[in-house]
Design an enzyme around this catalytic site. Sequence first.
Site, PDB file in Angstrom:
ATOM      1  N   LYS A  22       0.841  -1.208   0.000  1.00 48.52           N
ATOM      2  CA  LYS A  22       0.000   0.000   0.000  1.00 48.52           C
ATOM      3  C   LYS A  22       0.868   1.247   0.000  1.00 48.52           C
ATOM      4  CE  LYS A  22      -1.668   1.665   4.089  1.00 48.52           C
ATOM      5  NZ  LYS A  22      -1.371   3.071   4.415  1.00 48.52           N
ATOM      6  N   ASN A  23       1.884   1.253   0.866  1.00 42.34           N
ATOM      7  CA  ASN A  23       2.626   2.501   1.047  1.00 42.34           C
ATOM      8  C   ASN A  23       3.625   2.794  -0.070  1.00 42.34           C
ATOM      9  OD1 ASN A  23       1.123   3.135   3.216  1.00 42.34           O
ATOM     10  ND2 ASN A  23       2.627   2.566   4.761  1.00 42.34           N
ATOM     11  N   CYS A 116      -4.474  13.386  12.896  1.00 47.80           N
ATOM     12  CA  CYS A 116      -5.257  12.161  12.807  1.00 47.80           C
ATOM     13  C   CYS A 116      -5.062  11.373  14.086  1.00 47.80           C
ATOM     14  CB  CYS A 116      -4.876  11.355  11.578  1.00 47.80           C
ATOM     15  SG  CYS A 116      -3.304  10.545  11.716  1.00 47.80           S
ATOM     16  N   ARG A 121       0.970  15.049  12.884  1.00 50.57           N
ATOM     17  CA  ARG A 121       1.449  14.827  11.526  1.00 50.57           C
ATOM     18  C   ARG A 121       1.502  16.100  10.680  1.00 50.57           C
ATOM     19  NH1 ARG A 121      -1.093   9.312   9.337  1.00 50.57           N
ATOM     20  NH2 ARG A 121       0.840   9.275   8.147  1.00 50.57           N
ATOM     21  N   ASP A 305       4.709   1.013  12.094  1.00 45.76           N
ATOM     22  CA  ASP A 305       3.455   0.393  11.633  1.00 45.76           C
ATOM     23  C   ASP A 305       3.258  -1.019  12.186  1.00 45.76           C
ATOM     24  OD1 ASP A 305       2.938   2.686  10.248  1.00 45.76           O
ATOM     25  OD2 ASP A 305       3.519   1.903   8.283  1.00 45.76           O
ATOM     26  N   ARG A 397      -8.445  -0.228   5.412  1.00 44.65           N
ATOM     27  CA  ARG A 397      -7.592   0.770   4.738  1.00 44.65           C
ATOM     28  C   ARG A 397      -6.213   0.193   4.423  1.00 44.65           C
ATOM     29  NH1 ARG A 397      -7.114   6.344   7.651  1.00 44.65           N
ATOM     30  NH2 ARG A 397      -5.854   6.673   5.793  1.00 44.65           N
TER      31      ARG A 397
HETATM   32  C1  EPZ Z   1       4.366   7.101   6.096  1.00 47.58           C
HETATM   33  O1  EPZ Z   1       3.611   8.192   6.595  1.00 47.58           O
HETATM   34  C2  EPZ Z   1       3.412   5.940   6.017  1.00 47.58           C
HETATM   35  N1  EPZ Z   1       2.310   6.286   5.140  1.00 47.58           N
HETATM   36  C3  EPZ Z   1       2.899   5.618   7.413  1.00 47.58           C
HETATM   37  O2  EPZ Z   1       2.091   4.467   7.283  1.00 47.58           O
HETATM   38  C4  EPZ Z   1       4.077   5.290   8.322  1.00 47.58           C
HETATM   39  O3  EPZ Z   1       3.595   5.088   9.635  1.00 47.58           O
HETATM   40  C5  EPZ Z   1       5.062   6.455   8.320  1.00 47.58           C
HETATM   41  O4  EPZ Z   1       5.457   6.769   6.946  1.00 47.58           O
HETATM   42  C6  EPZ Z   1       6.318   6.196   9.119  1.00 47.58           C
HETATM   43  O5  EPZ Z   1       6.964   5.058   8.645  1.00 47.58           O
HETATM   44  C7  EPZ Z   1       2.461   6.156   3.820  1.00 47.58           C
HETATM   45  O6  EPZ Z   1       3.512   5.776   3.324  1.00 47.58           O
HETATM   46  C8  EPZ Z   1       1.299   6.492   2.976  1.00 47.58           C
HETATM   47  P1  EPZ Z   1       6.466  10.585   7.982  1.00 47.58           P
HETATM   48  P2  EPZ Z   1       4.186   9.673   6.517  1.00 47.58           P
HETATM   49  O7  EPZ Z   1       6.333  11.811   7.156  1.00 47.58           O
HETATM   50  O8  EPZ Z   1       4.905   9.838   5.237  1.00 47.58           O
HETATM   51  C9  EPZ Z   1       6.674  13.825  11.461  1.00 47.58           C
HETATM   52  C10 EPZ Z   1       0.213   3.093   7.849  1.00 47.58           C
HETATM   53  O9  EPZ Z   1      -0.343   2.619   8.870  1.00 47.58           O
HETATM   54  N2  EPZ Z   1       6.681  14.807  10.366  1.00 47.58           N
HETATM   55  O10 EPZ Z   1       7.706   9.774   7.875  1.00 47.58           O
HETATM   56  O11 EPZ Z   1       3.087  10.589   6.847  1.00 47.58           O
HETATM   57  C11 EPZ Z   1       5.311  13.153  11.580  1.00 47.58           C
HETATM   58  O12 EPZ Z   1       4.416  13.945  12.315  1.00 47.58           O
HETATM   59  C12 EPZ Z   1       0.858   4.414   7.939  1.00 47.58           C
HETATM   60  O13 EPZ Z   1       0.261   2.517   6.756  1.00 47.58           O
HETATM   61  C13 EPZ Z   1       6.868  16.143  10.656  1.00 47.58           C
HETATM   62  O14 EPZ Z   1       7.043  16.534  11.813  1.00 47.58           O
HETATM   63  O15 EPZ Z   1       5.206   9.615   7.712  1.00 47.58           O
HETATM   64  C14 EPZ Z   1       5.661  11.857  12.230  1.00 47.58           C
HETATM   65  O16 EPZ Z   1       5.738  12.033  13.616  1.00 47.58           O
HETATM   66  C15 EPZ Z   1       0.213   5.428   8.724  1.00 47.58           C
HETATM   67  N3  EPZ Z   1       6.844  17.051   9.642  1.00 47.58           N
HETATM   68  C16 EPZ Z   1       7.042  11.534  11.670  1.00 47.58           C
HETATM   69  O17 EPZ Z   1       7.555  12.783  11.158  1.00 47.58           O
HETATM   70  C17 EPZ Z   1       6.653  16.669   8.342  1.00 47.58           C
HETATM   71  O18 EPZ Z   1       6.637  17.548   7.450  1.00 47.58           O
HETATM   72  C18 EPZ Z   1       7.029  10.500  10.544  1.00 47.58           C
HETATM   73  O19 EPZ Z   1       6.203  10.962   9.478  1.00 47.58           O
HETATM   74  C19 EPZ Z   1       6.478  15.322   8.045  1.00 47.58           C
HETATM   75  C20 EPZ Z   1       6.496  14.389   9.080  1.00 47.58           C
END
Ligand code: EPZ
Length: 419
Positions: A22-23, A116, A121, A305, A397
């Site tokens: 998915k990701n 969320c 996020r 995850d 999802r």
């Molecule tokens: C991806 O989300 C995945 N989603 C998530 O999968 C996964 O949990 C996550 O990466 C971490 O591995 C998809 O790939 C679609 P991040 P993403 O940006 O890209 C902070 C699932 O269950 N952050 O690496 O949104 C953020 O708040 C899920 O399949 C900032 O502070 O994750 C978080 O604490 C849900 N500022 C951390 O970084 C930003 O601009 C990691 O977020 C961006 C992120």
Amino acid sequence: MDEFLIEGQQPLNGTIEINGSKNSGLPILIATLLTDEECVINKVPDLRDIQTTFQLLKYLGKSVEYKNHTVTIKSDKPLKYAAPYELVKQMRASILVAGPLLARLKKTQVPLPGGCAIGLRPIDIHLKGFEEFGAKTTNVRGDILISVDKLVPTRFRMEFPSVGATENLIMCATLMPGKTILSGVAKEPEIDDLMDFLNKMGANVKKHEPDEIIIEGKPSLGGATHTLIPDRIETGTFLIAGAITGGNITLANCRVDHLKSVIDVLEYSGAKISADGDTISVSGPKDRPRPVNVNTLPHPGFPTDLQAPWMSYMCIAKGKSKIEEDIFENRFIHTAELARMGANILVDGKTALIEGVESLNGASVMASDIRGGAALVVATLCAKGQSVVQRSYHIDRGYEKIEDKLSKLGARITRQKSK
Ligand code: EPZ
């Protein structure tokens, strides 16, 4: 609304096939916005977030044909620059359209996704990157408007290896003439899969160890055919389900190299893992699992995850274990539901202390996010008696027909309408 009815304590046995990821599917589908030519993506799982992405692509000007897990995406109309709130609010990954649309149209407008269940996020790293590329970002009544006269390739260091920001900025840079160097990037396997797809489209994106990605922008990209990598989180969830029930299962279509941190802790817990080509087998421990501490980290660390399903497993461990959640600030919502099943968990900030119990008891519990929901299903599989996992749409999802796969492995699980 649907829910799952589960009769626990049935060891899982047999073989199932893991879906495409998915990701990596979400960013790769969105990357098709970078071209007007036809793209064909194979092994695309039939999930709610994928369907939402199809709707988003159609809204933005693409035609989408989806059959037998293969999707063909063509250009239908001129691209629109703005994504609608109705779709973005259903799926945070919609923010990934910003990079491709900015690169192609020099302007994009995307509603801010908002917080969320698992955390705030923010998208500040995405926006900072676009600003470094010369774009202006403005908040227009809850939407973020990003515009630029000319994108300028540059060197940008991310303050945290955000998966989404890495993907968004790579996609944008593929069409920015000149050399862009992103450092401090995420190293998740889904990033490699996106890079593979972009290079098939004619982009020039390369990794430069230890933590850089170098993109030589091209004036345009073409169509490509690609097969998604196996879903490592679905694989990990089933490995834990096999282990927690003391079962013996084999998973086909896996990438062992993507799951090293998970396999290590499963083996330490007493489960036996063997891998052969693209299949992985797990046999659960004969007795209760040995407690193992984990802390979630960016790849190749233990994935956030799988933190929730791992917690379910540790709930029946012979002793105390600790989980530290270092990626999201609020990803322990499932603990209260596990407690309803008799689990003994103490949460203090980003740490959860788990004192294993002899066995969990069946109960009615409620899913509140994808992986927390999957963790509840995993826990009910080993619990005494009957359980109901409500709000199964969260689980849908991320897991295609989880009940069919589990039934194939001998679990007693049915989907029913909530009363
Ligand atoms: C991806 O989300 C995945 N989603 C998530 O999968 C996964 O949990 C996550 O990466 C971490 O591995 C998809 O790939 C679609 P991040 P993403 O940006 O890209 C902070 C699932 O269950 N952050 O690496 O949104 C953020 O708040 C899920 O399949 C900032 O502070 O994750 C978080 O604490 C849900 N500022 C951390 O970084 C930003 O601009 C990691 O977020 C961006 C992120």
